[in-house]
Structure formats: C-alpha cells, structure tokens
Design an enzyme around this catalytic site. Structure first.
Site: not given
Ligand SMILES: O=P(O)(O)O[C@@H]1C[C@H](O)[C@@H](CO)O1
Ligand SMILES: Nc1nc2[nH]cnc2c(=O)[nH]1
Length: 281
Positions: A31, A62, A84, A86, A217-218, A255
């Site tokens: 992200s 993204h 992702h 989600y 989350m990835s 976010h």
């Molecule tokens: O793709 P990443 O893991 O960097 O993104 C993070 C996890 C969620 O997609 C998002 C939450 O803010 O950032």
């Molecule tokens: N699950 C999770 N994913 C994130 N991605 C960026 N920050 C966070 C967080 O606090 N929790």
C-alpha cells in the site's frame, strides 16, 4: 475461478510475447509503496486490465500495473499494486502473479507491505525486515496450496521454517548500515490477517502474545506460493501505525494514516531496495 497450470503459462507466454525483458527479480509493492516501479529504466508497463487472467486492484494506493525494467543494471518486474482476499479474491487469485513470475524465470521475490506495529519498541515509520511470518488464514485452512498439488511448481508438503532467506536478510542489514538508516530498521515477525477490519484491542493483544511484531493483510500467502515454486524471498514491512492495544485509547487505525506514513518513508525504502537489488546474484 479454478486456475490450472496452462492458465499461468498463458499469462507468462502473453507477457513474453510483449516484452523481450527476462527479469530475475520480482518486487511486489505494498500500500502506497508503488513508487519503486517509477525508478526502473527502459520501462515496459502493462495495466492489469490488459493482462490475460490477471485480477484487478481495487484498493487506494495500489495502482494496478505490472512494470518491467532495469534497476541498477538488474532486470526486474514490479507489481504496482497487489491483490488481497478482503477484496473478494480467492487465495489462488491473490497469489496468481507469483506463479507467473516463476514461469518467467524470476528467482528472487521482494515484497513490501504496510502494517500495524504490535511490538511496543517499534515506532511509526520503522521498516521491519521480515524474519518470519504467521500465516493466520493458512493455519485455519485458508492456505493457497490447499487442493490438488501442482507438482510442476513444487512439492505437496512445503517446509516454511526457512521461508525468508537468511542470506538476503544479511544483505539487507548490511545495505541498511551502508545507507545509514539502521536507527529505524527492525527485524521481526509479520502476521497476516484477512482484514479488511483493523484489529480490536483484544485481537491486537492476542497477536502480540502469539509472537507477532507487526500485523497486516497481505504477503504471507504470496510467500507460501513463492517458496512452493522455489523462489528466494525477502520482505519489508513498513510500520504505518501502531495497533491500538489499550482499551481507553483514543487512537483509531485508518487507511489515510497508512498512506500518509508510506509517503514519509517511501524514498528511504525505495533507496534500500534499489541498493539490495543491485547486489542480488
Ligand atoms: O498491501 P498491503 O499489505 O501493503 O496493504 C495494507 C493492508 C491493507 O491492504 C491496507 C490497510 O490500510 O494496507
Ligand atoms: N491488519 C492490519 N493491517 C494493517 N495495514 C496497515 N496497518 C494495519 C493494521 O494496523 N492492521
């Protein structure tokens, strides 16, 4: 959607027919961290919507394109945006590009992500070298290798105790020292959860108890599939926020903060990855 070996081949063949570049290093940008792809020379860019069988990105931060090019003399392919679960993608779709990279001849995968800090000694803006992971979805049945094994990629039962390459970690640490950025480098354990919700206070505390230093989350699913097809893996987690672990805290994860922090550190992380890529054999 059920992917078969021929699907991965079709995508790889299509890409091979469109560019003569044959990267050995692939980079998946987290992200807000897609700026790295802008540093490539002799860029050949493919929007995901044009690539046969590729999923589409739906998340802010993204961009949704695959960029081939040269970084410090090394041929690379860079994902400006990842997938992702989600977003509604299944485990095979999320990890689809990794197998395509393997068929293209990639040997090393570098991943970056944005994450929430759980280790109280970490600060927002720290960059954690991932030494290990907790694939929480995978531990309870959502592992991308579930289903018939595709022997042409790898073996049925995969060892994950050496998932993150120790030589690459050492190279990254040495490079961080050379760059003079050790003060905000960390090394620790990344835990993947499915999202899209950020953690409740008790969830955050539970993940810390499990041994996680950051949560996101990835990454973990991509790493499983990369290791299955024999790629060497290096991962960086940018701590974009601290997970709220006090019940009376007024802090709220969001976010916008995640993307704001990536803007603060993107150049440093890009510089570090660039110098590492230059040294990869
Ligand atoms: O793709 P990443 O893991 O960097 O993104 C993070 C996890 C969620 O997609 C998002 C939450 O803010 O950032
Ligand atoms: N699950 C999770 N994913 C994130 N991605 C960026 N920050 C966070 C967080 O606090 N929790």
């Amino acid at each position: 959607m059920k992917q078969c070996y021929e699907d991965y081949e079709a995508t790889a063949d299509w890409l091979r027919s469109k560019t003569a570049q044959r990267p050995k290093v692939a980079i998946i940008c987290g992200s807000g961290l897609g700026g790295l792809a802008e540093l490539l020379h002799n860029k050949v860019v493919f929007p995901y919507k044009d690539i046969p069988l590729f999923p589409q990105t739906t998340v802010e931060g993204h961009q949704g394109q695959l960029v081939f090019g040269t970084l410090e003399g090394q041929q690379c392919v860079c994902m400006q945006g990842r997938f992702h679960t989600y977003e509604g993608y299944d485990l095979k779709q999320v990890t689809y590009p990794v197998r395509v990279f393997s068929l293209l001849g990639v040997k090393t995968l570098i991943l970056t992500n944005a994450s929430g800090g759980l280790n109280s000694s970490y600060k927002v803006g720290d960059i954690m070298l991932i030494k290990d992971q907790i694939n929480l979805p995978g531990l309870v049945g959502n592992n991308p290798l579930c289903g018939p094994n595709e022997d042409r990629f790898g073996e049925r039962f995969l060892c994950m105790s050496d998932a993150y390459d120790s030589d690459l970690i050492a190279l990254a640490q040495q490079t961080a020292e050379e760059q003079g950025i050790e003060e905000f480098m960390q090394k620790g354990v990344y835990c993947m959860v499915s999202g899209p919700t950020y953690e409740s206070v008790t969830e955050g505390r539970a993940l810390r108890t499990l041994g996680a230093d950051t949560v996101g989350m990835s990454t973990a699913l991509e790493v499983v599939v990369a290791r299955h097809c024999g790629l060497r893996v290096l991962g960086f987690s940018l701590i974009t926020n601290m997970v709220v672990t006090e019940y009376d805290s007024k802090q709220r994860a969001n976010h916008a903060e995640v993307l704001e922090t990536t803007r603060m550190r993107t150049q440093v992380l890009e510089g570090l990855v660039t110098k590492i890529v230059a040294k990869i054999q």
